[in-house]
Write a protein that holds these residues in place. Structure first.
Motif, PDB file in Angstrom:
ATOM      1  N   ARG A 272     -12.443 -45.176 -36.633  1.00  0.00           N
ATOM      2  CA  ARG A 272     -13.386 -46.163 -36.111  1.00  0.00           C
ATOM      3  C   ARG A 272     -13.935 -45.703 -34.762  1.00  0.00           C
ATOM      4  NH1 ARG A 272     -10.214 -51.899 -37.351  1.00  0.00           N
ATOM      5  NH2 ARG A 272      -9.591 -51.392 -39.519  1.00  0.00           N
ATOM      6  N   ALA A 273     -15.231 -45.830 -34.614  1.00  0.00           N
ATOM      7  CA  ALA A 273     -15.899 -45.327 -33.412  1.00  0.00           C
ATOM      8  C   ALA A 273     -15.333 -45.935 -32.137  1.00  0.00           C
ATOM      9  CB  ALA A 273     -17.398 -45.599 -33.507  1.00  0.00           C
ATOM     10  N   GLU A 274     -14.929 -47.213 -32.182  1.00  0.00           N
ATOM     11  CA  GLU A 274     -14.441 -47.865 -30.967  1.00  0.00           C
ATOM     12  C   GLU A 274     -13.128 -47.277 -30.457  1.00  0.00           C
ATOM     13  OE1 GLU A 274     -13.336 -50.805 -34.383  1.00  0.00           O
ATOM     14  OE2 GLU A 274     -14.919 -49.353 -33.903  1.00  0.00           O
ATOM     15  N   ASP A 275     -12.408 -46.524 -31.311  1.00  0.00           N
ATOM     16  CA  ASP A 275     -11.154 -45.904 -30.892  1.00  0.00           C
ATOM     17  C   ASP A 275     -11.373 -44.565 -30.207  1.00  0.00           C
ATOM     18  OD1 ASP A 275      -9.781 -48.028 -32.051  1.00  0.00           O
ATOM     19  OD2 ASP A 275      -9.619 -47.010 -33.993  1.00  0.00           O
ATOM     20  N   PHE A 276     -12.631 -44.086 -30.195  1.00  0.00           N
ATOM     21  CA  PHE A 276     -12.954 -42.778 -29.622  1.00  0.00           C
ATOM     22  C   PHE A 276     -14.140 -42.940 -28.661  1.00  0.00           C
ATOM     23  CE2 PHE A 276     -11.107 -42.188 -33.795  1.00  0.00           C
ATOM     24  CZ  PHE A 276     -10.201 -41.152 -33.631  1.00  0.00           C
ATOM     25  N   PRO A 277     -13.897 -43.412 -27.451  1.00  0.00           N
ATOM     26  CA  PRO A 277     -14.989 -43.701 -26.505  1.00  0.00           C
ATOM     27  C   PRO A 277     -15.896 -42.517 -26.220  1.00  0.00           C
ATOM     28  CG  PRO A 277     -12.907 -44.584 -25.708  1.00  0.00           C
ATOM     29  CD  PRO A 277     -12.579 -43.742 -26.885  1.00  0.00           C
TER      30      PRO A 277
ATOM     31  N   ALA B  74       3.637 -47.765 -39.616  1.00  0.00           N
ATOM     32  CA  ALA B  74       3.088 -48.653 -40.648  1.00  0.00           C
ATOM     33  C   ALA B  74       3.399 -50.119 -40.390  1.00  0.00           C
ATOM     34  CB  ALA B  74       3.620 -48.236 -42.023  1.00  0.00           C
ATOM     35  N   ILE B  75       4.542 -50.383 -39.733  1.00  0.00           N
ATOM     36  CA  ILE B  75       4.985 -51.765 -39.523  1.00  0.00           C
ATOM     37  C   ILE B  75       5.078 -52.026 -38.017  1.00  0.00           C
ATOM     38  CG2 ILE B  75       6.776 -53.468 -40.019  1.00  0.00           C
ATOM     39  CD1 ILE B  75       7.614 -51.676 -42.387  1.00  0.00           C
ATOM     40  N   PRO B  76       4.104 -52.708 -37.433  1.00  0.00           N
ATOM     41  CA  PRO B  76       4.040 -52.872 -35.967  1.00  0.00           C
ATOM     42  C   PRO B  76       5.318 -53.407 -35.345  1.00  0.00           C
ATOM     43  CG  PRO B  76       2.013 -53.639 -36.978  1.00  0.00           C
ATOM     44  CD  PRO B  76       2.954 -53.331 -38.109  1.00  0.00           C
ATOM     45  N   GLU B  77       5.908 -54.457 -35.910  1.00  0.00           N
ATOM     46  CA  GLU B  77       7.095 -55.058 -35.312  1.00  0.00           C
ATOM     47  C   GLU B  77       8.253 -54.060 -35.256  1.00  0.00           C
ATOM     48  OE1 GLU B  77       5.312 -56.288 -37.750  1.00  0.00           O
ATOM     49  OE2 GLU B  77       4.299 -57.958 -36.745  1.00  0.00           O
ATOM     50  N   TYR B  78       8.387 -53.277 -36.295  1.00  0.00           N
ATOM     51  CA  TYR B  78       9.440 -52.259 -36.356  1.00  0.00           C
ATOM     52  C   TYR B  78       9.179 -51.161 -35.334  1.00  0.00           C
ATOM     53  CZ  TYR B  78      12.740 -48.961 -38.488  1.00  0.00           C
ATOM     54  OH  TYR B  78      13.769 -48.086 -38.712  1.00  0.00           O
ATOM     55  N   GLY B  79       7.919 -50.727 -35.226  1.00  0.00           N
ATOM     56  CA  GLY B  79       7.567 -49.668 -34.293  1.00  0.00           C
ATOM     57  C   GLY B  79       7.794 -50.056 -32.849  1.00  0.00           C
ATOM     58  N   ARG B  80       7.406 -51.268 -32.489  1.00  0.00           N
ATOM     59  CA  ARG B  80       7.598 -51.724 -31.100  1.00  0.00           C
ATOM     60  C   ARG B  80       9.073 -51.770 -30.734  1.00  0.00           C
ATOM     61  NH1 ARG B  80       2.939 -55.187 -32.029  1.00  0.00           N
ATOM     62  NH2 ARG B  80       4.299 -56.714 -33.033  1.00  0.00           N
ATOM     63  N   ARG B  81       9.909 -52.089 -31.692  1.00  0.00           N
ATOM     64  CA  ARG B  81      11.336 -52.240 -31.415  1.00  0.00           C
ATOM     65  C   ARG B  81      12.083 -50.903 -31.419  1.00  0.00           C
ATOM     66  NH1 ARG B  81      12.224 -55.335 -35.231  1.00  0.00           N
ATOM     67  NH2 ARG B  81      13.271 -53.949 -36.703  1.00  0.00           N
ATOM     68  N   SER B  82      11.755 -50.028 -32.377  1.00  0.00           N
ATOM     69  CA  SER B  82      12.546 -48.811 -32.557  1.00  0.00           C
ATOM     70  C   SER B  82      12.067 -47.639 -31.700  1.00  0.00           C
ATOM     71  CB  SER B  82      12.545 -48.401 -34.034  1.00  0.00           C
ATOM     72  OG  SER B  82      11.220 -48.192 -34.487  1.00  0.00           O
ATOM     73  N   HIS B  83      10.744 -47.516 -31.501  1.00  0.00           N
ATOM     74  CA  HIS B  83      10.226 -46.416 -30.681  1.00  0.00           C
ATOM     75  C   HIS B  83       9.096 -46.937 -29.798  1.00  0.00           C
ATOM     76  CE1 HIS B  83      12.354 -42.802 -31.852  1.00  0.00           C
ATOM     77  NE2 HIS B  83      12.297 -43.182 -33.112  1.00  0.00           N
ATOM     78  N   PRO B  84       9.444 -47.696 -28.765  1.00  0.00           N
ATOM     79  CA  PRO B  84       8.410 -48.316 -27.928  1.00  0.00           C
ATOM     80  C   PRO B  84       7.489 -47.304 -27.240  1.00  0.00           C
ATOM     81  CG  PRO B  84      10.590 -48.542 -26.927  1.00  0.00           C
ATOM     82  CD  PRO B  84      10.803 -48.062 -28.319  1.00  0.00           C
ATOM     83  N   ALA B  85       8.013 -46.126 -26.868  1.00  0.00           N
ATOM     84  CA  ALA B  85       7.182 -45.140 -26.177  1.00  0.00           C
ATOM     85  C   ALA B  85       6.070 -44.639 -27.095  1.00  0.00           C
ATOM     86  CB  ALA B  85       8.028 -43.966 -25.695  1.00  0.00           C
ATOM     87  N   THR B  86       6.425 -44.315 -28.345  1.00  0.00           N
ATOM     88  CA  THR B  86       5.411 -43.876 -29.310  1.00  0.00           C
ATOM     89  C   THR B  86       4.425 -44.991 -29.584  1.00  0.00           C
ATOM     90  OG1 THR B  86       6.915 -42.291 -30.379  1.00  0.00           O
ATOM     91  CG2 THR B  86       5.029 -43.056 -31.668  1.00  0.00           C
ATOM     92  N   TRP B  87       4.944 -46.197 -29.784  1.00  0.00           N
ATOM     93  CA  TRP B  87       4.085 -47.321 -30.130  1.00  0.00           C
ATOM     94  C   TRP B  87       3.097 -47.642 -29.008  1.00  0.00           C
ATOM     95  CZ3 TRP B  87       2.538 -49.707 -34.248  1.00  0.00           C
ATOM     96  CH2 TRP B  87       1.858 -50.925 -34.118  1.00  0.00           C
ATOM     97  N   GLU B  88       3.572 -47.602 -27.778  1.00  0.00           N
ATOM     98  CA  GLU B  88       2.707 -47.898 -26.638  1.00  0.00           C
ATOM     99  C   GLU B  88       1.551 -46.905 -26.560  1.00  0.00           C
ATOM    100  OE1 GLU B  88       2.910 -47.926 -21.738  1.00  0.00           O
ATOM    101  OE2 GLU B  88       4.762 -47.832 -22.910  1.00  0.00           O
ATOM    102  N   GLN B  89       1.846 -45.613 -26.733  1.00  0.00           N
ATOM    103  CA  GLN B  89       0.799 -44.607 -26.663  1.00  0.00           C
ATOM    104  C   GLN B  89      -0.170 -44.716 -27.840  1.00  0.00           C
ATOM    105  OE1 GLN B  89       0.202 -42.689 -24.130  1.00  0.00           O
ATOM    106  NE2 GLN B  89       2.046 -43.308 -23.004  1.00  0.00           N
ATOM    107  N   ALA B  90       0.345 -45.045 -29.015  1.00  0.00           N
ATOM    108  CA  ALA B  90      -0.488 -45.119 -30.217  1.00  0.00           C
ATOM    109  C   ALA B  90      -1.544 -46.213 -30.129  1.00  0.00           C
ATOM    110  CB  ALA B  90       0.378 -45.324 -31.450  1.00  0.00           C
ATOM    111  N   GLN B  91      -1.340 -47.201 -29.267  1.00  0.00           N
ATOM    112  CA  GLN B  91      -2.301 -48.302 -29.151  1.00  0.00           C
ATOM    113  C   GLN B  91      -3.481 -47.967 -28.237  1.00  0.00           C
ATOM    114  OE1 GLN B  91      -1.558 -50.540 -31.498  1.00  0.00           O
ATOM    115  NE2 GLN B  91       0.165 -49.112 -31.657  1.00  0.00           N
ATOM    116  N   LYS B  92      -3.409 -46.828 -27.541  1.00  0.00           N
ATOM    117  CA  LYS B  92      -4.478 -46.446 -26.636  1.00  0.00           C
ATOM    118  C   LYS B  92      -5.640 -45.803 -27.398  1.00  0.00           C
ATOM    119  CE  LYS B  92      -1.356 -45.428 -22.746  1.00  0.00           C
ATOM    120  NZ  LYS B  92      -0.904 -44.350 -21.809  1.00  0.00           N
ATOM    121  N   THR B  93      -6.804 -45.795 -26.781  1.00  0.00           N
ATOM    122  CA  THR B  93      -7.926 -45.058 -27.357  1.00  0.00           C
ATOM    123  C   THR B  93      -7.731 -43.568 -27.099  1.00  0.00           C
ATOM    124  OG1 THR B  93      -9.210 -45.314 -25.328  1.00  0.00           O
ATOM    125  CG2 THR B  93      -9.541 -46.973 -27.064  1.00  0.00           C
ATOM    126  N   ILE B  94      -8.485 -42.748 -27.826  1.00  0.00           N
ATOM    127  CA  ILE B  94      -8.463 -41.299 -27.633  1.00  0.00           C
ATOM    128  C   ILE B  94      -9.697 -40.928 -26.823  1.00  0.00           C
ATOM    129  CG2 ILE B  94      -8.639 -39.062 -28.788  1.00  0.00           C
ATOM    130  CD1 ILE B  94      -6.987 -40.206 -31.063  1.00  0.00           C
TER     131      ILE B  94
END
Length: 322
Positions: free
Chosen positions: A309-314, A264-284
């Motif tokens: 959103r359609a752009e997140d699912f190529p 829910a909070i990008p700054e917190y996610g990038r700092r506490s669980h970078p691996a999850t956050w990095e993957q979550a930013q990718k498209t499916i």
């Protein structure tokens, strides 16, 4: 002052959720046991990431025919792998190899020694299991996730999209779009979702211990099911038996502690669980079926539609209301 405001908000959310726990119950714990397994299914354990022993319900001849397509089901909270029994029986009869897999932390054999209940670690369990049965063959593997299982499945297909043919997510939409910052774009919908997500914030505090006992979990399940067919007695019994183990209760709730605010909070996610956050930013990059309930009491239909959103699912996404 900030701490006082936070306590005030949490108190309001607890008051908002209390009627749900105290409301009319559709079903109470009883003596009904799980239906007998068909001759084609078995319960077993499989190896997850780092050697965790994950409980599973699967086809007895799983993997014996490389030509048979595979469906893997991932459950959410408060739930467990046996809840997909009817789905496994149905698709087994249709010619699929099936597996309903327990999330890490949801059994004593799957308590991570390092306490890692992040979406990335849970997704790596799925990837590890699929790689083990795939071997040199390229199986047609379909992944289905409900609730937290949806979030885990989304990360798994982002890590290794080549291992899967399709993705089906239910109840939890694209985690990439589940950010509080959406309040600026959709203020009414976001405030409505925060109201429905009161329990997620409560799980960040010691109060969680008071609502994960038998009566509290029963109240939560029945409040979520009040507009739908009540959860079966045997399924509720299985969930309560699982959560009767103190260590399992702690790790299951840790999935909220380690992921809810981080998404829910990008700054917190990038700092506490970078691996999850990095993957979550990718498209499916898989054909995806997204299922939601218009009257869902956890993730609202409005939130689900906004987050899809359609752009997140190529490769396409189909949105369907259940």
């Amino acid at each position: 002052m900030r701490r006082f405001a936070g306590c005030g908000l949490l108190s309001l959310l607890c008051l908002a959720g209390w009627p749900a726990l105290r409301g009319k119950r559709n079903v109470i714990p009883g003596t009904e046991t799980m239906p007998a397994l068909s001759g084609a299914l078995e319960t077993t354990t499989v190896h997850g990431w780092g050697g965790l022993q994950l409980e599973a319900l699967r086809s007895k001849r799983f993997g014996s025919d490389p030509g048979r397509p595979v469906i893997i089901f991932i459950h959410g909270f408060p739930d467990q792998y046996l809840s997909f029994l009817e789905s496994c029986e149905h698709f087994q009869e249709l010619g699929f190899d099936v597996m309903s897999l327990s999330l890490r932390g949801y059994s004593l054999s799957a308590i991570p020694s390092d306490g890692d209940m992040s979406l990335h670690a849970a997704a790596m369990d799925i990837v590890t299991v699929v790689r083990a049965f795939e071997g040199a063959a390229r199986r047609e593997t379909h992944l289905v996730g409900h609730d937290w299982g949806s979030a885990v499945a989304q990360i798994a297909v982002r890590i290794r999209p080549d291992l899967f043919r399709t993705l089906t997510i239910a109840a939890v939409p694209n985690v990439q779009r589940m950010q509080v910052s959406n309040i600026l774009e959709y203020p009414l919908a976001t405030m409505q979702q925060l109201y429905h997500s009161w329990y997620m914030l409560v799980f960040q505090t010691p109060v969680w211990r008071f609502i994960t006992g038998g009566s509290g979990i029963t109240g939560l399940i029945n409040s979520w099911d009040k507009r739908r067919q009540p959860v079966s007695e045997w399924r509720l019994n299985a969930i309560l038996q699982m959560l009767d183990e103190a260590e399992v209760r702690r790790t299951a709730v840790s999935m909220y502690k380690q992921n809810a605010l981080q998404l829910a909070i990008p700054e917190y996610g990038r700092r506490s669980h970078p691996a999850t956050w990095e993957q979550a930013q990718k498209t499916i990059d898989l054909p995806t079926l997204a299922l939601f309930g218009e009257d869902d009491d956890c993730i609202t239909g409005t939130t689900f539609r906004i987050a899809t959103r359609a752009e997140d699912f190529p490769r396409g996404v189909t949105l369907e209301m259940m």
